[in-house]
Scaffold this motif. Structure first.
Motif, short mmCIF file in Angstrom:
data_model
loop_
_atom_site.label_atom_id
_atom_site.label_comp_id
_atom_site.label_asym_id
_atom_site.label_seq_id
_atom_site.Cartn_x
_atom_site.Cartn_y
_atom_site.Cartn_z
N ILE A 95 0.67 -1.26 -0.01
CA ILE A 95 0.13 0.02 -0.01
C ILE A 95 0.90 1.36 -0.01
N TYR A 138 -1.00 -8.34 1.41
CA TYR A 138 -1.26 -6.98 1.63
C TYR A 138 -0.19 -6.50 2.54
N ALA A 140 1.19 -3.28 4.62
CA ALA A 140 1.07 -1.54 4.72
C ALA A 140 1.64 -1.39 6.14
N THR A 143 -1.91 1.35 7.23
CA THR A 143 -3.20 1.33 6.55
C THR A 143 -4.05 -0.13 6.97
N LEU A 145 -5.93 -3.35 6.85
CA LEU A 145 -6.87 -4.02 5.85
C LEU A 145 -8.10 -3.82 6.08
N ASP A 150 -8.10 2.05 3.75
CA ASP A 150 -7.58 1.05 2.92
C ASP A 150 -8.63 1.40 1.43
N SER A 153 -7.88 -3.01 -1.02
CA SER A 153 -8.42 -4.28 -0.68
C SER A 153 -9.72 -4.29 -1.41
N ASP A 174 -0.10 -5.58 8.11
CA ASP A 174 -0.48 -4.38 8.24
C ASP A 174 -0.08 -3.87 9.83
#
Length: 196
Positions: A95, A138, A140, A143, A145, A150, A153, A174
């Protein structure tokens, strides 16, 4: 035999968490499916953004059969061929600024082709890339999930579903800037629990 498409998109090289996660996911899948084949593509090496030439070339508009048109179609067809041949897509999605990076979005734009990855019918849109599974790695810094900040996603789940890929799951690391070790441990546990 399982065919895996392994996509990385992080621009951070060896420091990338999403790259570590995609590698771990692919290792888990191949350990339980020893005959699996893996096609690897590093999107960080460059994905052409779609433009007017791409639009003309992929939609058969105009009379121009130039090398630029041919190259645009060949690139798009190569990405689509990899997806069509895959049973499982393992996609690294770091991200940046609350959304997916431009290179991953460009890849999505390249494979979003009416009549190839989807079509419109009287009943509405129909995805043409069915029967596939997608596992999204994912990562981050800050951020979470599925949070309101976000912006990646839900879009990824939607667009893959639009293409007909509805079996979508996320492995998330994350909150890395707050608790890196904890985030990595949680992600590792998710990889361990993945069904192959």
């Amino acid at each position: 035999m399982m065919n895996i498409l392994h996509l990385d998109s992080a621009i951070t090289g060896e420091a990338s968490v999403s790259r570590k996660l995609t590698a771990d996911i692919v290792a888990k899948l191949t350990s339980q499916n020893p005959t699996a084949t893996v096609t690897y593509r590093d999107l960080a090496k460059g994905v052409p953004a779609i433009d007017g030439i791409w639009l003309e070339a992929t939609r058969g508009m105009g009379d121009d059969n130039s090398a630029a048109h041919a190259a645009a179609v060949a690139t798009s067809d190569a990405y689509l061929s990899e997806v069509k041949n895959a049973d499982v897509l393992v996609i690294g999605m770091p991200i940046y600024n609350f959304a997916m990076g431009a290179l991953l979005k460009s890849w999505i734009d390249q494979i979003a082709r009416a009549g190839v990855s989807f079509r419109y019918t009287e009943a509405g849109a129909e995805g043409l890339l069915t029967g596939k599974r997608a596992i999204i790695a994912y990562s981050a810094g800050g951020t979470p999930l599925g949070s309101e900040i976000d912006h990646a996603s839900a879009y990824m789940r939607f667009i893959l579903g639009f293409f007909g890929i509805t079996d979508v799951e996320f492995v998330a690391a994350d909150g890395l800037i707050f608790d890196r070790d904890g985030a990595l441990a949680r992600a590792d546990a998710q990889v361990a629990e993945l069904a192959a």
